[in-house]
Scaffold this motif. Sequence first.
Motif, PDB file in Angstrom:
ATOM      1  N   ASN A  99      45.204-125.223  14.100  1.00  0.00           N
ATOM      2  CA  ASN A  99      45.798-124.069  14.765  1.00  0.00           C
ATOM      3  C   ASN A  99      46.159-122.938  13.826  1.00  0.00           C
ATOM      4  OD1 ASN A  99      47.833-125.339  13.407  1.00  0.00           O
ATOM      5  ND2 ASN A  99      49.227-125.530  15.157  1.00  0.00           N
ATOM      6  N   HIS A 129      46.185-123.227  23.619  1.00  0.00           N
ATOM      7  CA  HIS A 129      47.529-122.626  23.595  1.00  0.00           C
ATOM      8  C   HIS A 129      48.327-123.027  22.361  1.00  0.00           C
ATOM      9  CE1 HIS A 129      48.168-126.585  25.500  1.00  0.00           C
ATOM     10  NE2 HIS A 129      49.346-126.541  24.904  1.00  0.00           N
ATOM     11  N   THR A 132      48.420-120.495  16.650  1.00  0.00           N
ATOM     12  CA  THR A 132      49.501-119.590  16.275  1.00  0.00           C
ATOM     13  C   THR A 132      49.111-118.155  16.600  1.00  0.00           C
ATOM     14  OG1 THR A 132      48.633-119.328  14.027  1.00  0.00           O
ATOM     15  CG2 THR A 132      50.175-121.151  14.420  1.00  0.00           C
ATOM     16  N   ASP A 133      50.093-117.265  16.547  1.00  0.00           N
ATOM     17  CA  ASP A 133      49.820-115.852  16.825  1.00  0.00           C
ATOM     18  C   ASP A 133      48.816-115.281  15.835  1.00  0.00           C
ATOM     19  OD1 ASP A 133      51.596-115.992  18.900  1.00  0.00           O
ATOM     20  OD2 ASP A 133      53.283-115.174  17.757  1.00  0.00           O
ATOM     21  N   SER A 134      48.925-115.683  14.567  1.00  0.00           N
ATOM     22  CA  SER A 134      47.983-115.187  13.564  1.00  0.00           C
ATOM     23  C   SER A 134      46.572-115.684  13.842  1.00  0.00           C
ATOM     24  CB  SER A 134      48.431-115.626  12.167  1.00  0.00           C
ATOM     25  OG  SER A 134      49.712-115.124  11.869  1.00  0.00           O
ATOM     26  N   PHE A 136      45.349-116.457  16.821  1.00  0.00           N
ATOM     27  CA  PHE A 136      44.838-115.698  17.962  1.00  0.00           C
ATOM     28  C   PHE A 136      44.353-114.321  17.528  1.00  0.00           C
ATOM     29  CE2 PHE A 136      47.285-118.479  21.015  1.00  0.00           C
ATOM     30  CZ  PHE A 136      46.176-118.873  21.748  1.00  0.00           C
ATOM     31  N   ASN A 137      45.103-113.699  16.647  1.00  0.00           N
ATOM     32  CA  ASN A 137      44.694-112.368  16.180  1.00  0.00           C
ATOM     33  C   ASN A 137      43.393-112.437  15.388  1.00  0.00           C
ATOM     34  OD1 ASN A 137      46.922-111.149  17.347  1.00  0.00           O
ATOM     35  ND2 ASN A 137      48.193-111.445  15.527  1.00  0.00           N
ATOM     36  N   LEU A 140      40.574-112.782  17.900  1.00  0.00           N
ATOM     37  CA  LEU A 140      40.516-111.784  18.968  1.00  0.00           C
ATOM     38  C   LEU A 140      39.235-110.948  18.928  1.00  0.00           C
ATOM     39  CD1 LEU A 140      42.011-110.513  21.336  1.00  0.00           C
ATOM     40  CD2 LEU A 140      43.136-108.983  19.713  1.00  0.00           C
ATOM     41  N   LYS A 161      50.970-119.596  27.937  1.00  0.00           N
ATOM     42  CA  LYS A 161      51.282-119.438  26.517  1.00  0.00           C
ATOM     43  C   LYS A 161      50.205-118.656  25.760  1.00  0.00           C
ATOM     44  CE  LYS A 161      54.115-123.607  26.084  1.00  0.00           C
ATOM     45  NZ  LYS A 161      54.315-124.878  25.343  1.00  0.00           N
ATOM     46  N   ILE A 162      49.132-118.309  26.435  1.00  0.00           N
ATOM     47  CA  ILE A 162      48.036-117.595  25.784  1.00  0.00           C
ATOM     48  C   ILE A 162      48.299-116.095  25.877  1.00  0.00           C
ATOM     49  CG2 ILE A 162      45.553-117.178  25.825  1.00  0.00           C
ATOM     50  CD1 ILE A 162      45.179-119.927  26.983  1.00  0.00           C
ATOM     51  N   PRO A 163      48.124-115.350  24.787  1.00  0.00           N
ATOM     52  CA  PRO A 163      48.366-113.890  24.829  1.00  0.00           C
ATOM     53  C   PRO A 163      47.474-113.195  25.854  1.00  0.00           C
ATOM     54  CG  PRO A 163      48.173-114.666  22.556  1.00  0.00           C
ATOM     55  CD  PRO A 163      47.772-115.814  23.439  1.00  0.00           C
ATOM     56  N   THR A 165      45.977-110.477  25.540  1.00  0.00           N
ATOM     57  CA  THR A 165      44.770-109.912  24.924  1.00  0.00           C
ATOM     58  C   THR A 165      43.621-110.916  24.923  1.00  0.00           C
ATOM     59  OG1 THR A 165      45.703-110.582  22.782  1.00  0.00           O
ATOM     60  CG2 THR A 165      46.031-108.299  23.467  1.00  0.00           C
TER      61      THR A 165
END
Length: 567
Positions: A99, A129, A132-134, A136-137, A140, A161-163, A165
Motif C-alpha cells: 500500500n 481502499h 495510502t494517500d500518497s 493513490f496520488n 492517479l 474510503k477511496i478518494p 479523484t
Amino acid sequence: MAHLSLYRAFRPDTFEKMVRQEHVVRILKNQIEGNAVGHAYLFCGPRGTGKTSVARIFARAVNCESPKNGSPCGTCPTCRALAEGNSLDVTEIDAASNNGVNEMRELREKVQYPPVSGSYKVYIIDEVHMLTDSAFNALLKTLEEPPRHAIFILATTEPQKIPATILSRCMRLDFKLIPQADLEAHLKNILKEIGKPYEDEAVAAIARAGAGSDRDMLSIAEMCLSYGDTLTYDGVTKALGSADFKQTGALCGAILKANGDEAISLAESILSEGKSVGVLLRDLLQTLNQIAVAKTCSNAERILCLPKEGYAAVAAIAREADGHAILRATEIFAKTESDLRFVSSPRICLETAILKASMPALDYNIDALIARVAELERKIAEGIAVAPAAPMQAEPPKKKNSAPKPKAAEEGNFEDYPTEEPVFAEAYFADEPYSPPAANIEKEKPVPVKEAPKPVPVVNASDMTAETAFGKFMRTLRKTCKNGVLFTMCADLEAAFEGETLVLTTESETVYRSLGREDHTKLMKEAFLQIGIADFALRLKGKEKQDEKQGIERLKHDFSDYPIEIR
C-alpha cells in the motif's frame, strides 16, 4: 495432490458459472463482444460475492483468442497459461500489504511495457481502499491515461474510503449479496458433484449462516462436511457451536411470556454448560427472528426451512406471543450485542437484558406499556379472568374523641377537601359501602322494606363550599361507580360555584372530551344528585377566552364600517 478448499476448488472460471451478479456479467460481456473495453473498473460490494472471480474471468476473456459469448474458451494457449498462473499479462496486487507509494511508482513504470502473449495487460488491485494517500496520488495520473494495452480492475469492500479523484476515473460496478435460494442451489450442486448426502434443512441452515456470501457459505459447509458422513441439520447446529434449539426456544418462550424466574434459570443452565455469552445472544436473536417471521408471514415455513419439529415449536411460541413483545425483546438483545464489546462482565450484561425483556411490568418504556396493554386485551378477548388489585379493608372506627385523623387512601388524597362530618377514607375505596359496627345497628330502628326512599334535598351554593361539594362528589362517585377511568379523570378537575351551578374545569382537552361523553356525563349527574347538586357544568380552561376572542374578531369583521371599542 494437496487438498483444496471448496471455495477454491469450485471457483467459477466462466461468466456462466457465476452465482447471480447478472447485471455486472451482462455489462462486461457486452463490452467484450462489442470491443469496447474500458481502461479502469471499480468492483465494490460485500465480501465473498465474486469480485475477484469476475476480475479473473474478465482478464482471461479480454486476452482469449476465441471467446465464447464473452467468456474465455479455456482451451487456447493464452487461457491455459492464465489459468495455470504462468502468464505475465495478468498481475494481482494485494493493496493491504503493498500500500505504499513506492509500490505504486513501480507499478507505474511496469505498465508501460506491452503484453507478452495476450492483447492486454490487466492489473487487479484487491482491497484498494488500503492504499495510502500518497499511493493513490502516485496511481492517479496513470489510472486516468494508461497505455492502450493496460486495464486496471480495483476491488474493494469499502468504496467510501477511496478518494473521489480515483472514483471519477473508474467504471463502478456494485456487487450485491447473493439470495439464500441461490446459495442453497449452488451448495446442492457442489454436494451432488462430490457425492455427499445431505438434508435440505442442513443446506438451508448453512446458506442462512453464509449471510449472502458464497465464500463464507462454502467455508462453513467445508467445516460441517467434516463433522459426519451425512450433512444433517443437527450436525450443522453442533458444528456451528449453536445452543440446543429446545433450550433457546424455551428461553425465548419464557421471555415472551414475561416469566422472569424461568427465563433467568434457563439462561443460567445454558451458560453453565460452557456456552459462550456471545453465542447464546446470537442464538436468542436468531430464534426471535424466526418467531417474528412465523408470527407475521403466511409462508413462514418455506422461508425458515426448519425441521418439522423445530418449526412446530417456533409456530407455537409465535401464536402465544404478542408482536410488541417480540419487537421489544429483539431491540433489547440487539442493543446488548453492541454493548458486549465495551463491558467487563458480559454474563451480567446478558442476564440483565434477559430480566429486562422478561419483566415488562417494571419497564416504563412505551413499547413495554403497549405490550402489557396488548396482553390484557388478549386475556379479555379469550375470557381469561384478570385479577384486580386487592381492595383496602376498612378498619372499624375507634371511640369518639380518641380516634386519630384517618389517613387518605393511596389512590386519591381527599384530606384537602373540607367535610362536615368525620369520614373514614378507607371505606370509600372498599368494594362495598362502609357499614357501621353491629352494636350501632342494634340501637337503630329497622327501616320498613316498603317505605319509599326520601328525596335528596337540593343544596344551595351558600350551604357548602365548592371544595366540600367536590369532595363529597368524589367519595360518592367512588362508592357508586366502578369506573376507575372516570374516577381518575375527575380527580384532576377544579371546582367552583357560579350561582347554583358547580363548574368543573380541566386543562386537558382529552379529559374534557372524554368526560363529555354521554355515559360519563350520566354517571357524574347521578353522583351529583346523591349529594344534592342538581346542576353542574364542565369547561375547558382557556376555551372561554378563545371563544371571546373569536367573537370579537367576528364582530369586527361583520361591522367593519363602525368603530368598535373593547372595554
